[in-house]
Design a protein around this motif. Structure first.
Motif, short mmCIF file in Angstrom:
data_model
loop_
_atom_site.label_atom_id
_atom_site.label_comp_id
_atom_site.label_asym_id
_atom_site.label_seq_id
_atom_site.Cartn_x
_atom_site.Cartn_y
_atom_site.Cartn_z
N GLY A 1 -43.90 8.68 -15.74
CA GLY A 1 -44.67 9.33 -14.67
C GLY A 1 -46.16 9.09 -14.76
N GLU A 2 -46.75 9.25 -15.96
CA GLU A 2 -48.21 9.10 -16.10
C GLU A 2 -48.65 7.67 -15.84
OE1 GLU A 2 -50.33 11.33 -16.20
OE2 GLU A 2 -49.32 13.11 -16.96
N ILE A 3 -47.88 6.70 -16.35
CA ILE A 3 -48.21 5.30 -16.14
C ILE A 3 -48.14 4.95 -14.66
CG2 ILE A 3 -47.43 2.93 -16.54
CD1 ILE A 3 -46.63 3.80 -19.36
N ILE A 4 -47.08 5.40 -13.99
CA ILE A 4 -46.92 5.12 -12.57
C ILE A 4 -48.08 5.70 -11.76
CG2 ILE A 4 -45.50 5.65 -10.54
CD1 ILE A 4 -43.05 5.46 -12.41
N SER A 5 -48.48 6.93 -12.08
CA SER A 5 -49.58 7.56 -11.35
C SER A 5 -50.89 6.85 -11.59
CB SER A 5 -49.69 9.04 -11.74
OG SER A 5 -48.63 9.80 -11.20
N LEU A 6 -51.20 6.54 -12.86
CA LEU A 6 -52.48 5.91 -13.18
C LEU A 6 -52.59 4.53 -12.58
CD1 LEU A 6 -55.18 5.87 -14.59
CD2 LEU A 6 -54.02 5.20 -16.71
N ALA B 1 -54.66 3.29 -19.43
CA ALA B 1 -53.32 2.74 -19.23
C ALA B 1 -52.81 2.08 -20.50
CB ALA B 1 -53.33 1.74 -18.07
N ARG B 2 -53.68 1.38 -21.20
CA ARG B 2 -53.26 0.74 -22.45
C ARG B 2 -52.77 1.78 -23.47
NH1 ARG B 2 -56.79 -3.67 -26.02
NH2 ARG B 2 -55.08 -4.25 -27.42
N ALA B 3 -53.48 2.90 -23.55
CA ALA B 3 -53.06 3.97 -24.46
C ALA B 3 -51.68 4.50 -24.07
CB ALA B 3 -54.09 5.09 -24.46
N LEU B 4 -51.41 4.64 -22.78
CA LEU B 4 -50.11 5.12 -22.33
C LEU B 4 -49.02 4.10 -22.64
CD1 LEU B 4 -51.10 6.63 -18.85
CD2 LEU B 4 -50.46 7.90 -20.91
N TYR B 5 -49.31 2.82 -22.42
CA TYR B 5 -48.33 1.77 -22.73
C TYR B 5 -48.03 1.73 -24.23
CZ TYR B 5 -48.61 -0.33 -18.05
OH TYR B 5 -48.55 -0.56 -16.70
N GLU B 6 -49.06 1.92 -25.05
CA GLU B 6 -48.85 1.89 -26.50
C GLU B 6 -48.02 3.09 -26.96
OE1 GLU B 6 -52.65 -0.79 -27.99
OE2 GLU B 6 -52.80 1.40 -28.09
N THR B 7 -48.23 4.24 -26.30
CA THR B 7 -47.38 5.40 -26.59
C THR B 7 -45.94 5.11 -26.20
OG1 THR B 7 -49.22 6.94 -26.28
CG2 THR B 7 -47.00 7.84 -26.09
N GLU B 8 -45.78 4.47 -25.06
CA GLU B 8 -44.44 4.12 -24.58
C GLU B 8 -43.76 3.13 -25.52
OE1 GLU B 8 -42.71 2.89 -20.23
OE2 GLU B 8 -44.24 1.57 -21.04
N GLY C 1 -44.61 2.56 -28.72
CA GLY C 1 -44.60 3.01 -30.10
C GLY C 1 -45.35 2.10 -31.03
N GLU C 2 -46.21 1.24 -30.47
CA GLU C 2 -47.02 0.32 -31.27
C GLU C 2 -48.17 -0.20 -30.43
OE1 GLU C 2 -44.44 -2.87 -32.34
OE2 GLU C 2 -44.22 -3.61 -30.29
N SER C 3 -49.16 -0.80 -31.09
CA SER C 3 -50.28 -1.38 -30.34
C SER C 3 -49.79 -2.62 -29.61
CB SER C 3 -51.43 -1.75 -31.29
OG SER C 3 -51.00 -2.70 -32.25
N ILE C 4 -50.43 -2.94 -28.49
CA ILE C 4 -50.04 -4.11 -27.71
C ILE C 4 -51.24 -5.01 -27.51
CG2 ILE C 4 -48.17 -2.89 -26.52
CD1 ILE C 4 -49.98 -2.63 -24.09
N SER C 5 -50.99 -6.29 -27.38
CA SER C 5 -52.05 -7.28 -27.17
C SER C 5 -52.54 -7.23 -25.73
CB SER C 5 -51.53 -8.68 -27.49
OG SER C 5 -50.53 -9.05 -26.55
N LEU C 6 -53.68 -7.88 -25.48
CA LEU C 6 -54.19 -7.95 -24.12
C LEU C 6 -53.24 -8.73 -23.22
CD1 LEU C 6 -58.01 -8.54 -24.73
CD2 LEU C 6 -56.86 -6.42 -24.06
N ARG C 7 -52.60 -9.75 -23.76
CA ARG C 7 -51.63 -10.51 -22.98
C ARG C 7 -50.44 -9.64 -22.58
NH1 ARG C 7 -51.58 -15.64 -22.00
NH2 ARG C 7 -53.16 -16.00 -23.62
N GLU C 8 -49.96 -8.81 -23.52
CA GLU C 8 -48.87 -7.92 -23.21
C GLU C 8 -49.31 -6.82 -22.24
OE1 GLU C 8 -45.13 -5.94 -23.23
OE2 GLU C 8 -45.80 -8.00 -23.55
N LEU C 9 -50.55 -6.34 -22.40
CA LEU C 9 -51.08 -5.36 -21.46
C LEU C 9 -51.13 -5.94 -20.06
CD1 LEU C 9 -52.46 -2.67 -20.75
CD2 LEU C 9 -54.63 -3.67 -21.52
N SER C 10 -51.57 -7.20 -19.95
CA SER C 10 -51.61 -7.87 -18.65
C SER C 10 -50.22 -7.96 -18.04
CB SER C 10 -52.20 -9.28 -18.81
OG SER C 10 -52.16 -9.99 -17.59
N ARG C 11 -49.23 -8.28 -18.86
CA ARG C 11 -47.85 -8.39 -18.37
C ARG C 11 -47.35 -7.05 -17.86
NH1 ARG C 11 -42.88 -7.30 -19.29
NH2 ARG C 11 -43.34 -6.05 -21.14
#
Length: 232
Positions: free
Chosen positions: A103-108, A133-140, A142-152
């Motif tokens: 929900g939070e990711i979709i809204s943001l 958004a990156r912080a929400l994705y990393e919570t989802e 369960g680990e840090s994500i790269s900028l390439r993965e964030l872009s995806r």
């Protein structure tokens, strides 16, 4: 509708009142909408042509704006205070169920995309929103994500941003925001931001090549920000 247990399970048109709705608190926009007065005049003359969609987090009393519409909500509240006209207080909109997992990711990402579509976000506002958004994705994840993965992930959620542009956003928050927040929130454009980041990179290369550590150690980032802040 006073309890989330009664909320529809599918997209549903409904009539709501202003006292039932709150703005989305993580909306990336922090500066005034430059189209505020024009939108207000349109709503006053024509009514609410594009009602914002709403949703509600589990267990919360109030609905929130789902993806773009905080400005329209603020204008409706202002017009109702000014006129007392019920047409601004009560209106129809589309309720969309809260996604229990995302929900939070979709809204943001929805607010980012909606504001970007209208070309109204400052670069720094976009950068702060993407950082959230990156912080929400990393919570989802369960680990840090790269900028390439964030872009995806952003692209998959309807907000495409290249990894190189994400890198500029990250560097702007890390290196420029502490020194010149006023300039950034006054609308410093991406062209000048790129030049400043390029200047910092060149200065750091020169620093690493020439600086010899003395008894009193100097930190490059602190020095750069101290100098840059003088031009705030």
């Amino acid at each position: 509708l006073g309890a989330t247990a009664s909320d529809p399970m599918v997209d549903t048109p409904m009539q709501v009142t202003l006292d039932q709705i709150r703005p989305y608190q993580f909306n990336p926009r922090r500066s005034p909408n430059p189209q505020y007065e024009a939108i207000k005049a349109s709503i006053r003359q024509r009514g609410l042509d594009q009602p914002p969609s709403i949703t509600r987090r589990p267990g919360e009393e109030h609905f929130i704006i789902r993806n773009g519409g905080n400005t329209r909500l603020a204008i409706l509240n202002e017009l109702y205070r000014e006129t007392g006209d019920e047409k601004y207080f009560k209106f129809h909109c589309l309720f969309r169920p809260w996604d229990a997992v995302r929900g939070e990711i979709i809204s943001l990402t929805g607010h980012l995309a909606e504001n970007d579509l209208q070309g109204q976000l400052l670069f720094i506002e976009r950068a702060i929103g993407v950082d959230k958004a990156r912080a929400l994705y990393e919570t989802e994840a369960g680990e840090s994500i790269s900028l390439r993965e964030l872009s995806r992930r952003l692209s998959a959620d309807g907000y495409p941003v290249s990894a190189s542009h994400l890198s500029r956003m990250h560097d702007t928050i890390r290196y420029l925001l502490p020194a010149i927040p006023g300039a950034l929130y006054s609308g410093l454009g991406v062209d000048r931001i790129i030049k400043l980041l390029s200047l910092r990179k060149t200065a750091l290369q020169c620093w690493d090549r020439n600086y010899q550590e003395q008894e009193q150690h100097l930190d490059f980032d602190t020095l750069f920000q101290d100098v840059l802040s003088q031009f705030e």
